[in-house]
Scaffold this motif. Structure first.
Motif, PDB file in Angstrom:
ATOM      1  N   LEU A  80       0.835  -1.186   0.000  1.00  0.00           N
ATOM      2  CA  LEU A  80       0.000   0.000   0.000  1.00  0.00           C
ATOM      3  C   LEU A  80       0.875   1.242   0.000  1.00  0.00           C
ATOM      4  N   THR A  81       0.430   2.261  -0.717  1.00  0.00           N
ATOM      5  CA  THR A  81       1.028   3.591  -0.649  1.00  0.00           C
ATOM      6  C   THR A  81      -0.131   4.569  -0.443  1.00  0.00           C
ATOM      7  N   HIS A  86      -1.111  -1.685  -4.570  1.00  0.00           N
ATOM      8  CA  HIS A  86      -0.216  -2.202  -5.607  1.00  0.00           C
ATOM      9  C   HIS A  86      -0.107  -3.705  -5.393  1.00  0.00           C
ATOM     10  N   TRP A  87       0.034  -4.467  -6.477  1.00  0.00           N
ATOM     11  CA  TRP A  87       0.243  -5.898  -6.321  1.00  0.00           C
ATOM     12  C   TRP A  87       0.901  -6.486  -7.553  1.00  0.00           C
ATOM     13  N   THR A  88       1.572  -7.587  -7.310  1.00  0.00           N
ATOM     14  CA  THR A  88       2.122  -8.392  -8.396  1.00  0.00           C
ATOM     15  C   THR A  88       1.648  -9.817  -8.186  1.00  0.00           C
ATOM     16  N   GLN A  95       0.543  -4.266 -10.834  1.00  0.00           N
ATOM     17  CA  GLN A  95      -0.757  -3.650 -11.062  1.00  0.00           C
ATOM     18  C   GLN A  95      -1.039  -2.636  -9.953  1.00  0.00           C
ATOM     19  N   PHE A  96      -2.014  -1.752 -10.197  1.00  0.00           N
ATOM     20  CA  PHE A  96      -2.292  -0.673  -9.267  1.00  0.00           C
ATOM     21  C   PHE A  96      -3.779  -0.363  -9.260  1.00  0.00           C
ATOM     22  N   GLY A 122      -8.875  -6.438  -3.163  1.00  0.00           N
ATOM     23  CA  GLY A 122      -9.545  -5.193  -3.477  1.00  0.00           C
ATOM     24  C   GLY A 122      -9.294  -4.152  -2.410  1.00  0.00           C
ATOM     25  N   VAL A 123     -10.001  -3.049  -2.549  1.00  0.00           N
ATOM     26  CA  VAL A 123      -9.928  -1.944  -1.613  1.00  0.00           C
ATOM     27  C   VAL A 123     -11.254  -1.874  -0.863  1.00  0.00           C
TER      28      VAL A 123
END
Length: 190
Positions: A80-81, A86-88, A95-96, A122-123
């Motif tokens: 997280l930023t 963000h993830w791979t 991905q973002f 997810g968010v």
């Protein structure tokens, strides 16, 4: 196939208008592996046979530093930023999902879903204290997601879970700390 869903509102039901983006898979999804046991909620997968009402009222939310990489299991890494999630995946492609582009209204309960095979994430967000996110497959199996957020309760966080393989989509539900259903994304056929 990668699937992306988004919904917001209190008591969202199957009638909710969800933004859906579909993108072709870049690589076949690998066989799922057990989630990392580095979080206190990973052991809650044993609750998968319980109904949402029978499950514990809330799961712990793990606080992570901005940019801290979290092993989400199965070759997935999440971080997280202040800008978002963000993830791979096993394919290494980064991905973002933004939380600052205006697509999530964090003044009310919000939930998004990105699905890649048996890995779902997810968010979540909004003014209520987060309790839990649950993923339910077509067979009725419930998987409790792991929750992550940045320090200071920024009003949003990230969830992730691994589910059993299925030929059908899953539904996702976000609950407040007091157990109230805040948002639900129904399973959608693509």
């Amino acid at each position: 196939m990668k699937k992306y869903l988004l919904a917001a509102g209190a008591a969202v039901t199957a009638a909710v208008a969800a933004a859906v983006l579909a993108a072709p898979a870049t690589a076949a999804a690998p066989a799922p592996t057990a989630p990392s046991l580095t979080t206190p909620t990973a052991s809650l997968s044993s609750l998968s046979s319980l109904s949402p009402d029978a499950a514990a009222p809330s799961a712990a939310v793990r606080t992570v530093r901005s940019g801290e990489r979290v092993d989400a299991g199965g070759g997935y890494t999440i971080w997280l930023t202040r800008q978002g999630k963000h993830w791979t995946g096993p394919d290494g492609f980064e991905q973002f999902r933004s939380v600052v582009d205006g697509n999530l209204d964090l003044t009310r309960p919000a939930l998004s879903h990105q699905g890649e095979g048996t890995f779902h994430s997810g968010v979540y967000g909004g003014p209520q204290a987060p309790g839990r996110v649950e993923v339910t497959d077509a067979e009725g199996r419930v998987t409790r997601a792991t929750l992550l957020q940045l320090p200071g309760r920024p009003g949003w966080g990230v969830w992730y879970a691994h589910t059993a393989p299925s030929d059908r989509d899953v539904s996702v539900a976000f609950y407040a700390r007091d157990g109230r259903l805040l948002v639900e994304l129904p399973a959608m056929d693509f």
